[in-house]
Motif scaffolding. Structure first.
Motif, PDB file in Angstrom:
ATOM      1  N   VAL A 134      -9.884 -49.379 -62.010  1.00 13.43           N
ATOM      2  CA  VAL A 134      -9.048 -49.574 -63.165  1.00 13.43           C
ATOM      3  C   VAL A 134     -10.190 -49.775 -64.272  1.00 13.43           C
ATOM      4  N   ALA A 135     -11.482 -49.561 -64.663  1.00 11.70           N
ATOM      5  CA  ALA A 135     -12.619 -49.827 -64.852  1.00 11.70           C
ATOM      6  C   ALA A 135     -12.070 -48.982 -66.478  1.00 11.70           C
ATOM      7  N   ALA A 136     -11.960 -47.713 -66.450  1.00 12.72           N
ATOM      8  CA  ALA A 136     -11.378 -47.439 -67.816  1.00 12.72           C
ATOM      9  C   ALA A 136     -10.492 -47.482 -68.441  1.00 12.72           C
ATOM     10  N   ASP A 137      -8.404 -48.118 -67.696  1.00 11.20           N
ATOM     11  CA  ASP A 137      -8.128 -48.798 -68.382  1.00 11.20           C
ATOM     12  C   ASP A 137      -9.001 -50.228 -69.046  1.00 11.20           C
ATOM     13  N   ALA A 138      -9.799 -50.643 -68.122  1.00  9.88           N
ATOM     14  CA  ALA A 138     -10.302 -52.342 -69.230  1.00  9.88           C
ATOM     15  C   ALA A 138     -11.073 -51.707 -70.076  1.00  9.88           C
ATOM     16  N   LYS A 139     -11.919 -50.616 -70.734  1.00  6.41           N
ATOM     17  CA  LYS A 139     -12.627 -50.556 -71.522  1.00  6.41           C
ATOM     18  C   LYS A 139     -11.485 -49.924 -72.465  1.00  6.41           C
ATOM     19  N   ALA A 140     -10.087 -48.997 -71.939  1.00 11.99           N
ATOM     20  CA  ALA A 140      -9.760 -49.007 -73.361  1.00 11.99           C
ATOM     21  C   ALA A 140      -9.073 -50.243 -73.619  1.00 11.99           C
ATOM     22  N   LEU A 141      -8.675 -51.491 -72.791  1.00 14.08           N
ATOM     23  CA  LEU A 141      -8.064 -52.526 -72.640  1.00 14.08           C
ATOM     24  C   LEU A 141      -8.419 -53.333 -73.899  1.00 14.08           C
ATOM     25  N   LEU A 142      -9.717 -53.386 -73.879  1.00 14.08           N
ATOM     26  CA  LEU A 142     -11.345 -53.689 -74.609  1.00 14.08           C
ATOM     27  C   LEU A 142     -10.341 -52.935 -76.095  1.00 14.08           C
ATOM     28  N   ASP A 199      -7.262 -54.395 -82.860  1.00 10.92           N
ATOM     29  CA  ASP A 199      -5.966 -55.384 -83.619  1.00 10.92           C
ATOM     30  C   ASP A 199      -4.784 -54.141 -83.463  1.00 10.92           C
ATOM     31  N   ARG A 200      -4.321 -53.374 -82.386  1.00 13.12           N
ATOM     32  CA  ARG A 200      -3.356 -53.516 -82.048  1.00 13.12           C
ATOM     33  C   ARG A 200      -2.395 -53.506 -80.558  1.00 13.12           C
ATOM     34  N   PRO A 201      -0.891 -54.306 -81.769  1.00  9.29           N
ATOM     35  CA  PRO A 201      -0.515 -55.274 -79.980  1.00  9.29           C
ATOM     36  C   PRO A 201      -0.046 -54.450 -79.168  1.00  9.29           C
ATOM     37  N   ALA A 202       0.759 -53.361 -79.569  1.00 12.93           N
ATOM     38  CA  ALA A 202       1.468 -51.885 -78.910  1.00 12.93           C
ATOM     39  C   ALA A 202       0.721 -51.825 -77.652  1.00 12.93           C
ATOM     40  N   ALA A 203      -0.413 -51.274 -78.478  1.00 14.51           N
ATOM     41  CA  ALA A 203      -1.571 -50.785 -77.705  1.00 14.51           C
ATOM     42  C   ALA A 203      -1.809 -51.154 -76.511  1.00 14.51           C
ATOM     43  N   GLU A 204      -2.517 -52.611 -76.898  1.00 11.36           N
ATOM     44  CA  GLU A 204      -2.712 -53.758 -76.140  1.00 11.36           C
ATOM     45  C   GLU A 204      -1.825 -53.643 -75.634  1.00 11.36           C
ATOM     46  N   GLN A 205      -0.685 -53.972 -75.815  1.00 15.31           N
ATOM     47  CA  GLN A 205       0.455 -54.658 -74.443  1.00 15.31           C
ATOM     48  C   GLN A 205       0.243 -53.304 -73.578  1.00 15.31           C
ATOM     49  N   ALA A 206       0.510 -51.595 -73.789  1.00 20.57           N
ATOM     50  CA  ALA A 206       0.255 -51.133 -73.289  1.00 20.57           C
ATOM     51  C   ALA A 206      -0.936 -50.217 -72.134  1.00 20.57           C
ATOM     52  N   ARG A 207      -1.875 -51.255 -72.467  1.00 21.84           N
ATOM     53  CA  ARG A 207      -3.394 -50.784 -71.437  1.00 21.84           C
ATOM     54  C   ARG A 207      -2.952 -51.437 -70.792  1.00 21.84           C
ATOM     55  N   THR A 208      -2.436 -53.926 -70.911  1.00 22.57           N
ATOM     56  CA  THR A 208      -2.269 -54.374 -69.970  1.00 22.57           C
ATOM     57  C   THR A 208      -1.425 -54.070 -68.808  1.00 22.57           C
ATOM     58  N   ARG A 209      -0.195 -53.030 -69.212  1.00 24.16           N
ATOM     59  CA  ARG A 209       0.993 -52.779 -67.882  1.00 24.16           C
ATOM     60  C   ARG A 209       0.195 -52.194 -67.649  1.00 24.16           C
ATOM     61  N   ARG A 210      -0.773 -50.499 -68.294  1.00 25.51           N
ATOM     62  CA  ARG A 210      -1.889 -49.911 -67.161  1.00 25.51           C
ATOM     63  C   ARG A 210      -2.189 -50.221 -66.195  1.00 25.51           C
ATOM     64  N   LEU A 211      -2.752 -51.666 -66.651  1.00 23.74           N
ATOM     65  CA  LEU A 211      -4.489 -52.242 -65.516  1.00 23.74           C
ATOM     66  C   LEU A 211      -3.997 -52.960 -64.666  1.00 23.74           C
ATOM     67  N   PHE A 212      -3.262 -53.026 -64.626  1.00 27.23           N
ATOM     68  CA  PHE A 212      -2.631 -54.393 -63.563  1.00 27.23           C
ATOM     69  C   PHE A 212      -1.664 -53.584 -62.752  1.00 27.23           C
ATOM     70  N   SER A 213      -1.086 -52.318 -63.122  1.00 22.01           N
ATOM     71  CA  SER A 213      -0.381 -50.680 -62.327  1.00 22.01           C
ATOM     72  C   SER A 213      -1.741 -50.280 -61.400  1.00 22.01           C
ATOM     73  N   SER A 214      -3.155 -49.877 -62.295  1.00 20.47           N
ATOM     74  CA  SER A 214      -4.625 -49.391 -61.459  1.00 20.47           C
ATOM     75  C   SER A 214      -4.395 -50.432 -60.033  1.00 20.47           C
ATOM     76  N   ALA A 215      -4.716 -51.054 -60.605  1.00 19.40           N
ATOM     77  CA  ALA A 215      -4.879 -52.491 -59.645  1.00 19.40           C
ATOM     78  C   ALA A 215      -4.253 -52.855 -58.543  1.00 19.40           C
ATOM     79  N   LEU A 216      -2.790 -52.476 -58.425  1.00 17.31           N
ATOM     80  CA  LEU A 216      -2.727 -52.563 -57.042  1.00 17.31           C
ATOM     81  C   LEU A 216      -2.675 -53.413 -56.365  1.00 17.31           C
ATOM     82  N   ASP A 217      -3.386 -53.996 -54.587  1.00 16.09           N
ATOM     83  CA  ASP A 217      -3.037 -55.270 -54.413  1.00 16.09           C
ATOM     84  C   ASP A 217      -4.547 -56.273 -55.137  1.00 16.09           C
TER      85      ASP A 217
END
Length: 509
Positions: free
Chosen positions: A49-57, A63-81
């Motif tokens: 998830v390190a790459a997804d966390a960097k992309a979210l930051l 200040d791109r809300p749409a991209a921020e939401q997409a990166r957040t979902r992807r971050l949580f999906s990568s984290a699994l359990d």
């Protein structure tokens, strides 16, 4: 309580304790393994998830809300359990299982650590997230609940306790059965030993080797104790027999001289006006009887000591010094006796010094009284000639002591009788025990005595004594046990009876 029961109780207590101790160690090892697996999983998720966390930051910084939401979902999906908490300049994003936001976290956790929050335990790992753009800097926290590990450890604990509780009775029963079988030889030994009574029976412990060291050692110890008991009982019996014989012999032999002394005393008391010559004759008779009584008591005491001497009284004795001392004492007691001693130095025997001295004293006194002083040596020769030398037989090295006198000699048929108790010539002033004492000491030291004619053909007698020169084993103890000794209690003059002078080592050609 039986030994098998004690063993069963001991095993029943020790085995559960060992199981519990092993369980504690096992739980520690299991906990370590589970934490290691959990930590490896955290590190794996952190790398994913390190790459997804960097992309979210970056999206947050741009200040791109749409991209921020997409990166957040992807971050949580990568984290699994695992739980995720990403802190950055613009705030914190969190999702998944994790402790309450109010829970205190460590400043940093580059390696997984355990924290407590709300009664729960969590494994926590922190990873720094840094990018090349401005504002892309934050910390990624990963959380894994420790509940599964706790549950598994509780299961292991329950199983360890269950095994310990079951091991107690099972191990005790098995130990009781095994111990009962193991102590069976000891029980048989106890049964055989309990039936022994040394006071009423001569039966002793008969033990077949059980090939169990402790049992065989105990059996040998019991046999040794019984053997020592028999030995001490025999010595006690000998001591009592010696005491009775001393009293009986003293009573028998002292009766006549004491009655004679009493008669002479009555004469002196009843006739105060007795002529001087007769008074002197009676007094001389009293002195002679007194000397005889004293000599008899001294000889009986010496015989009793020889019958009761123990092995620890034996030691190394210089035979030459012993003979010289006896000769000097004879010259002092008999100033008229001429004694010549030829002794080789350095001849040592293992023996009882007091007994050997008594032997030489009586041999020299016998030669002086019966064959020297009263008979006289012809041609100015010594009354008593004493020679001490080493025997010529190298197979049986011995010290040879010869004592020659110039008396009338002893006929071959009477030579064995001279060693009997109370045997003496009619005109002998002695007690009749001197040569008996000589024979006793020679037998005690496993030597021999021979009565011979003088080798030069002149009238007289030769007594030749042979004593072992080397009769000592390692440790300074006699090579053979002391023989049975009942010279005082034996019936003198009856060959073939145990302990008689005739049964011991004497030659009378």
């Amino acid at each position: 309580m039986r030994l098998s029961t004690r063993v069963a109780l001991a095993v029943g207590v020790v085995v559960p304790l060992l199981v519990l101790a092993s369980g504690v160690l096992l739980i520690r090892l299991v906990a370590t393994d589970l934490h290691a697996q959990q930590d490896a999983h955290l590190r794996e998720r952190a790398a994913a998830v390190a790459a997804d966390a960097k992309a979210l930051l970056r999206a947050t910084a741009a200040d791109r809300p749409a991209a921020e939401q997409a990166r957040t979902r992807r971050l949580f999906s990568s984290a699994l359990d695992v739980g995720i908490r990403l802190t950055g300049p613009e705030g914190t994003v969190s999702g998944g299982p994790q402790p309450d936001a109010s829970a205190e976290l460590p400043a940093r956790a580059p390696s997984p650590v355990t924290i407590r929050a709300g009664g729960a335990r969590w494994r926590v790992l922190s990873v720094p997230v840094n990018g090349s753009r401005k504002g892309v800097r934050g910390t990624l926290w990963l959380f894994s609940p420790d509940a599964a590990t706790k549950t598994q450890l509780q299961q292991v604990r329950r199983r360890v306790v269950t095994v310990a509780l079951l091991a107690a009775p099972v191990s005790a029963l098995l130990a009781w059965a095994a111990a009962g079988r193991a102590v069976r030889p000891l029980r048989r030994l106890q049964q055989r030993a309990s039936g022994l009574d040394p006071r009423v029976s001569a039966v002793r412990l008969d033990h077949a080797p059980a090939r169990i060291t402790e049992v065989d050692d105990l059996a040998r110890t019991l046999q040794t104790v019984l053997a020592r008991y028999d030995e001490q009982a025999a010595r006690t019996g000998e001591a009592l027999a010696t005491a009775r014989s001393f009293a009986a012999a003293a009573s028998h032999e002292l009766r006549n001289p004491l009655m004679s002394m009493g008669t002479n005393l009555d004469i002196l008391a009843g006739h105060p006006d007795l002529a001087a010559a007769e008074r002197h004759e009676i007094v001389d008779d009293l002195r002679a009887e007194h000397t005889r009584v004293l000599g008899l008591l001294v000889m009986l005491r010496a015989l009793a000591q020889g019958d009761l001497v123990e092995e620890d009284a034996f030691g190394s004795v210089d035979a030459a010094e012993l003979v010289d001392a006896s000769a000097a004492d004879l010259r002092r007691r008999h100033p008229g006796a001429r004694v010549e001693v030829t002794a080789a130095p350095g001849l040592l025997v293992h023996g009882w010094e007091q007994g050997l001295r008594s032997m030489t004293d009586n041999l020299l006194t016998n030669a002086a009284v019966h064959g020297g002083v009263h008979g006289g040596a012809p041609g100015g020769r010594p009354d008593v000639e004493v020679t001490l030398r080493r025997g010529r037989d190298e197979r049986a090295p011995a010290v040879v002591l010869t004592v020659d006198d110039h008396g009338p000699g002893i006929p071959p048929g009477a030579r064995a009788a001279v060693f009997a108790r109370f045997h003496r010539r009619p005109d002998s002033p002695g007690s009749g025990l001197g040569l008996t004492l000589v024979a006793q000491q020679i037998a005690l030291h496993r030597g021999t005595i021979t009565v011979l004619d003088r080798p030069d053909g002149a009238p007289g007698t030769r007594f030749e004594v042979r004593l072992p020169l080397s009769g000592v084993r390692d440790g300074g103890r006699p090579a053979l046990p002391l023989p049975r000794r009942d010279w005082l209690s034996g019936r003198a003059g009856e060959p073939g009876e145990p302990g008689e002078p005739q049964d011991f080592h004497k030659d009378a050609p």
